[in-house]
Design a protein around this motif. Sequence first.
Motif, PDB file in Angstrom:
ATOM      1  N   HIS A   1      12.265 -37.703  32.852  1.00 16.19           N
ATOM      2  CA  HIS A   1      11.092 -38.531  33.170  1.00 16.19           C
ATOM      3  C   HIS A   1      10.055 -37.678  33.895  1.00 16.19           C
ATOM      4  N   ASP A   2       8.845 -37.645  33.375  1.00 17.16           N
ATOM      5  CA  ASP A   2       7.749 -36.961  34.073  1.00 17.16           C
ATOM      6  C   ASP A   2       6.434 -37.299  33.368  1.00 17.16           C
ATOM      7  N   PRO A   3       5.455 -37.828  34.111  1.00 16.24           N
ATOM      8  CA  PRO A   3       4.177 -38.153  33.464  1.00 16.24           C
ATOM      9  C   PRO A   3       3.358 -36.909  33.131  1.00 16.24           C
TER      10      PRO A   3
ATOM     11  N   HIS B   1      13.047 -26.257  46.630  1.00 12.79           N
ATOM     12  CA  HIS B   1      13.149 -24.817  46.316  1.00 12.79           C
ATOM     13  C   HIS B   1      12.042 -23.990  46.961  1.00 12.79           C
ATOM     14  N   HIS B   2      11.103 -24.661  47.596  1.00 18.43           N
ATOM     15  CA  HIS B   2      10.098 -24.002  48.424  1.00 18.43           C
ATOM     16  C   HIS B   2       9.445 -22.799  47.722  1.00 18.43           C
ATOM     17  N   ARG B   3       9.552 -21.591  48.295  1.00 24.29           N
ATOM     18  CA  ARG B   3       8.896 -20.411  47.705  1.00 24.29           C
ATOM     19  C   ARG B   3       9.700 -19.809  46.564  1.00 24.29           C
ATOM     20  N   HIS B   4      10.869 -20.382  46.242  1.00 21.89           N
ATOM     21  CA  HIS B   4      11.828 -19.653  45.402  1.00 21.89           C
ATOM     22  C   HIS B   4      12.249 -20.385  44.137  1.00 21.89           C
TER      23      HIS B   4
END
Length: 389
Positions: A45-47, A331-334
């Motif tokens: 699911h993702d618009p 996951h921030h910067r990674h």
Amino acid sequence: MLTGRSPSPPSSDRVRPDVAVVGAGPIGLAIAWRCAARGLRVVVHDPAPGSGASAVAAGMLSPVAEAYFGERQLTGLLLASAARWPAFAAELAETTGVEIGYRTEGTLMVGLTGDDLAEARRLWAYQQGLGLPVTPLRPSELRDREPALAPRVRGGALAPTDHQVDPRLLVPALRTAAQRAGAVLVPQPVRFLSDVDAPVTVVAAGCGAAALTGLPVRPVKGQILRLRAPDGVAPGFRHVIRGYADGEHVYLVPRADGEVVLGATVEERSDTTVTAGAVQRLLRAGVDLLPELAEYDLVEAVAGLRPGTPDNAPILGPLPDRPYVLAATGHHRHGIVLTPITADLIADLVFGGVPDPLLAPFRADRFGGAAAVAASGGPEPTLEGDLWS
Ligand SMILES: Cc1cc2nc3c(=O)[nH]c(=O)nc-3n(C[C@H](O)[C@H](O)[C@H](O)COP(=O)(O)OP(=O)(O)OC[C@H]3O[C@@H](n4cnc5c(N)ncnc54)[C@H](O)[C@@H]3O)c2cc1C
């Protein structure tokens, strides 16, 4: 297989998935690919697939250069994921026929002034102490490798195993791979997890995970620039360059098509406006390190939101009170470097039902009381506009 709610009746088998993934960024799509390739019915699911942080990310795969003080468990996960990248990239290219800009020239870490070099050397010493491949280079050796570096650059080191990929090629390739394996994309947002009809749900919605789960994931703004070498030629340098320049921390990522990614700010903010001050600081530091950049076209200035957590490490595995809702977020910067290992570990968990020991430090329940604080007001603020990855 991990299984939550009871299976639906046979008449609805065609439409009811085994796994629902919320979020079609690199993390959600790679999990969907791995689950579908194991024969599971997967819905994603993702618009707006690929519209999150990955849409602006630089794509450095830098477990060594980004091995920071106090983050040893995260460093271990980064190294393990980076080790999977060559096979992951090859498999993706073979499955889709798409090149994703995976490059292995390595990363140069440099210091412009004496103070910059002293700061950088403290980190290199720490990284070497962990046994990581960091090779100090004299200025002449640096310039042999990259003649375009400014003569003022005082010194540097090579991290030969830190590579790069182009996230703007990676995410469409992952989408193709997932769909070819049978995953179905539903172009709509998920407002509540209770709206999702699947025995197992994976929340891979980046910053959107906080509203869905209450986990302490917060937006960390990053402003980043894209430049282009004139006349369609390749940039005049081949390595990823991470530099300290008069106290500013920047990176430069060269692409074969002439693009150079110059980033990035790290700001405790949730807007995506681009500010003149950030552009000025990025350009000044970038040009100080590589003077020829002043002649490049400035083609894009943009900001994205990293999904940050209180300890900068991802959240991977079941929600504390909901064993069939798996988090794969924070996951921030990674998030790009961590894509292969996240996908493998979460798909293994969905398929086999048993968490890999590698997941233990990244459990969703590790924050305890801190989670509530971070979820409501965010962690300790860092300096707005601090430059780094
Ligand atoms: C400036 C910048 C530079 C970066 N550089 C690097 C780098 O060099 N190397 C690296 O490894 N990482 C880098 N990152 C970090 C990396 O981009 C992220 O960690 C990574 O994109 C996280 O992937 P994700 O799939 O979890 O989230 P995202 O990429 O943010 O994708 C989340 C997806 O979830 C969808 N979504 C959100 N809410 C919902 C909902 N309710 N329902 C359905 N769908 C939803 C969104 O539409 C989006 O498509 C950088 C980030 C920034 C901002």
